[in-house]
Scaffold this motif. Structure first.
Motif, short mmCIF file in Angstrom:
data_model
loop_
_atom_site.label_atom_id
_atom_site.label_comp_id
_atom_site.label_asym_id
_atom_site.label_seq_id
_atom_site.Cartn_x
_atom_site.Cartn_y
_atom_site.Cartn_z
N ASN A 126 0.82 -1.21 0.00
CA ASN A 126 0.00 0.00 0.00
C ASN A 126 0.85 1.26 0.00
O ASN A 126 0.53 2.25 -0.67
CB ASN A 126 -0.94 0.01 1.22
N CYS A 127 1.93 1.22 0.75
CA CYS A 127 2.82 2.38 0.83
C CYS A 127 3.40 2.71 -0.55
O CYS A 127 3.43 3.87 -0.97
CB CYS A 127 3.94 2.10 1.83
N ILE A 128 3.84 1.68 -1.26
CA ILE A 128 4.42 1.89 -2.59
C ILE A 128 3.34 2.29 -3.58
O ILE A 128 3.52 3.20 -4.41
CB ILE A 128 5.15 0.61 -3.06
N ALA A 129 2.16 1.63 -3.51
CA ALA A 129 1.07 1.94 -4.43
C ALA A 129 0.62 3.39 -4.29
O ALA A 129 0.26 4.04 -5.28
CB ALA A 129 -0.10 0.99 -4.19
N GLN A 130 0.64 3.91 -3.07
CA GLN A 130 0.24 5.29 -2.82
C GLN A 130 1.40 6.27 -2.94
O GLN A 130 1.24 7.46 -2.69
CB GLN A 130 -0.40 5.40 -1.43
N HIS A 131 2.55 5.74 -3.31
CA HIS A 131 3.75 6.55 -3.53
C HIS A 131 4.09 7.40 -2.30
O HIS A 131 4.47 8.57 -2.40
CB HIS A 131 3.57 7.47 -4.75
N LYS A 132 3.98 6.79 -1.12
CA LYS A 132 4.29 7.49 0.11
C LYS A 132 5.73 7.23 0.53
O LYS A 132 6.34 6.23 0.15
CB LYS A 132 3.34 7.05 1.23
N ASN A 133 6.26 8.13 1.33
CA ASN A 133 7.62 7.98 1.84
C ASN A 133 7.68 7.09 3.07
O ASN A 133 8.74 6.56 3.40
CB ASN A 133 8.22 9.35 2.18
N ARG A 134 6.55 6.92 3.75
CA ARG A 134 6.52 6.01 4.89
C ARG A 134 5.09 5.68 5.23
O ARG A 134 4.16 6.42 4.90
CB ARG A 134 7.25 6.61 6.10
N MET A 135 4.90 4.55 5.91
CA MET A 135 3.58 4.15 6.37
C MET A 135 3.74 3.31 7.63
O MET A 135 4.58 2.42 7.69
CB MET A 135 2.84 3.35 5.30
N GLU A 136 2.95 3.65 8.65
CA GLU A 136 3.05 2.95 9.93
C GLU A 136 1.98 1.87 10.01
O GLU A 136 0.85 2.04 9.56
CB GLU A 136 2.91 3.93 11.09
N GLU A 137 2.36 0.74 10.63
CA GLU A 137 1.48 -0.42 10.74
C GLU A 137 1.41 -0.87 12.20
O GLU A 137 2.45 -1.10 12.83
CB GLU A 137 2.01 -1.55 9.86
N ALA A 138 0.20 -0.99 12.73
CA ALA A 138 0.00 -1.55 14.07
C ALA A 138 -0.25 -3.04 13.93
O ALA A 138 -1.23 -3.45 13.29
CB ALA A 138 -1.16 -0.86 14.76
N ARG A 139 0.59 -3.87 14.53
CA ARG A 139 0.50 -5.31 14.35
C ARG A 139 -0.28 -5.96 15.48
O ARG A 139 -0.45 -5.39 16.57
CB ARG A 139 1.90 -5.90 14.25
N LEU A 140 -0.73 -7.18 15.22
CA LEU A 140 -1.56 -7.89 16.19
C LEU A 140 -0.82 -8.19 17.48
O LEU A 140 -1.45 -8.31 18.55
CB LEU A 140 -2.08 -9.20 15.57
N ASP A 141 0.51 -8.33 17.41
CA ASP A 141 1.28 -8.64 18.61
C ASP A 141 1.58 -7.40 19.45
O ASP A 141 2.28 -7.48 20.46
CB ASP A 141 2.58 -9.35 18.24
N GLY A 142 1.07 -6.24 19.03
CA GLY A 142 1.28 -5.01 19.78
C GLY A 142 2.44 -4.16 19.27
O GLY A 142 2.58 -3.00 19.69
N ASP A 143 3.28 -4.72 18.41
CA ASP A 143 4.39 -3.95 17.85
C ASP A 143 3.89 -2.97 16.80
O ASP A 143 2.79 -3.11 16.24
CB ASP A 143 5.43 -4.88 17.21
N HIS A 144 4.72 -1.97 16.55
CA HIS A 144 4.44 -0.98 15.51
C HIS A 144 5.58 -1.03 14.49
O HIS A 144 6.76 -0.97 14.87
CB HIS A 144 4.30 0.42 16.10
N ALA A 145 5.20 -1.15 13.21
CA ALA A 145 6.20 -1.23 12.14
C ALA A 145 6.09 0.00 11.26
O ALA A 145 4.99 0.48 10.95
CB ALA A 145 6.00 -2.49 11.30
N LEU A 146 7.24 0.50 10.86
CA LEU A 146 7.31 1.63 9.95
C LEU A 146 7.97 1.15 8.66
O LEU A 146 9.09 0.63 8.67
CB LEU A 146 8.13 2.76 10.58
N TRP A 147 7.23 1.29 7.56
CA TRP A 147 7.75 0.91 6.24
C TRP A 147 8.23 2.17 5.52
O TRP A 147 7.48 3.13 5.38
CB TRP A 147 6.67 0.22 5.42
N ILE A 148 9.48 2.14 5.06
CA ILE A 148 10.07 3.32 4.41
C ILE A 148 10.71 2.89 3.09
O ILE A 148 11.85 2.41 3.05
CB ILE A 148 11.13 3.98 5.32
N PRO A 149 9.97 3.00 1.97
CA PRO A 149 10.58 2.71 0.67
C PRO A 149 11.58 3.79 0.29
O PRO A 149 11.38 4.97 0.58
CB PRO A 149 9.38 2.70 -0.29
#
Length: 362
Positions: A99-122
């Motif tokens: 989704n981050c790449i499709a929307q041509h964003k510089n970053r996107m944050e994801e809240a995971r089921l285990d409670g962690d937070h992931a930041l995707w940075i293409p």
């Protein structure tokens, strides 16, 4: 205000400047990746992070880690860890990244089921993404963390673009010829290299060594003559994609010009090296090439010894030439050909430049 907070600001700035100096001081993608991971670990204190490589294979976009942080340490592939469980995965396994790449964003944050937070940075380069960072934290990223990371990543992004321009072939994205000497020297000096086994030329099936292979596309001139150079370029790009997916992150693949490629295969046994090179040959044979049809490659490989790169390239080239002369679409091993008396010892080919400066047999 607590004086300890005031006193810590110059230390943070000094640490940040130190990391920026380290990042911009490298002329190598591997060291650059390690530097960015070290900066994220020390400056931001993230729990986990990975530098991921994105590449095409058989029409699928795959993801493969190059460097990562685990247990508060920066880790990378090396010869002792060459079989680490970090396989390629389809990018569809990471919907937030898609989704981050499709929307041509510089970053996107994801809240995971285990409670962690992931930041995707293409890492965008000319509207394309070949590298991405995955940063994981056990709590949401604060504005201060994001600000520090963005500053560090801006430097990383810009510097990676400069390295890509100088290190990589513009058509295929593979490493180019002028980076070969540095990568070769690093392999020669690697801690798992064992000159005693290489110098006496006894490569038993259970002894790990380093290997160099020369690859040539069979009858490539016919492709250009029959279909034109645009289709010839497409063949080169597709062969490069198969090369990426056929070898490990710790191996190195170069385009030397024309239809010729060179592979540096890190610590593995002769039996495995032969299997890996033949698997690549088979992958090419089975890969669909639109309009052109079937394409095959010939491969010659040799052990990396304490000889000069010119000599070792000459050995692999002799094996390649034998593969061409004996039917193409096959893999030949230099020392086996020597032992069987099928080729000379190669001393007359020490001036290896002819291999690249004149067209090879197609």
């Amino acid at each position: 205000m607590d004086r300890r907070v005031i006193d810590s600001e110059p230390l943070k700035m000094e640490s940040l400047l130190g990391h920026l100096v380290e990042i911009t001081g490298h002329r190598d993608h591997d060291l650059l990746d390690i530097s960015i991971m070290s900066a994220l670990l020390n400056m931001v204190g993230v729990a986990q992070a990975r530098v991921l490589e994105l590449f095409q294979s058989h029409g699928d976009l795959l993801v493969r880690p190059r460097v990562w942080i685990t247990d508060n340490k920066v880790q990378t592939f090396d010869e002792e860890n060459s079989s680490a469980d970090h396989p390629c995965e389809p990018i569809v396994n990471f919907p937030c990244l898609v989704n981050c790449i499709a929307q041509h964003k510089n970053r996107m944050e994801e809240a995971r089921l285990d409670g962690d937070h992931a930041l995707w940075i293409p890492i965008w380069q000319n509207e394309k993404v070949s590298t991405c960072l995955e940063i994981v934290n056990d709590k949401p990223f604060s504005p201060q963390m994001l600000q520090v990371m963005e500053g560090i990543l801006s430097v990383y992004r810009n510097y990676q673009s400069l390295l890509d321009y100088s290190e990589r072939d513009s058509l295929t994205g593979l490493l180019n010829r002028k980076t070969f000497d540095e990568k070769f020297a690093r392999m020669i000096n690697s801690k798992t290299h064992e000159p005693s086994d290489c110098n006496d030329r006894r490569h038993h099936s259970d002894v790990k060594s380093q290997w160099l292979a020369v690859v040539d596309i069979d009858h490539f001139k016919r492709v250009n003559d029959k279909f034109g150079h645009l289709y010839g370029d497409e063949v080169l790009i597709l062969v490069a994609n198969v090369l990426r997916s056929s070898f490990r992150s710790q191996d190195r693949v170069f385009r030397f010009g024309g239809e010729e490629f060179v592979i540096l295969l890190r610590s593995t046994t002769l039996a495995d090296a032969r299997m890996i090179f033949d698997r690549f040959r088979s992958n090419i044979e089975q890969h669909p090439f639109p309009q052109v049809g079937q394409i095959t490659v010939s491969v010659g490989f040799a052990a990396i010894t304490q000889e000069t790169p010119v000599v070792i390239l000459g050995h692999a080239d002799q094996a390649l030439y034998h593969a061409k002369e004996s039917g193409r679409n096959r893999v030949c091993y230099y020392e086996e050909l020597i032992n069987d008396g099928l080729i000379d010892n190669g001393k007359k080919n020490d001036s290896f430049e002819f291999f690249f400066d004149e067209p090879s047999a197609n």
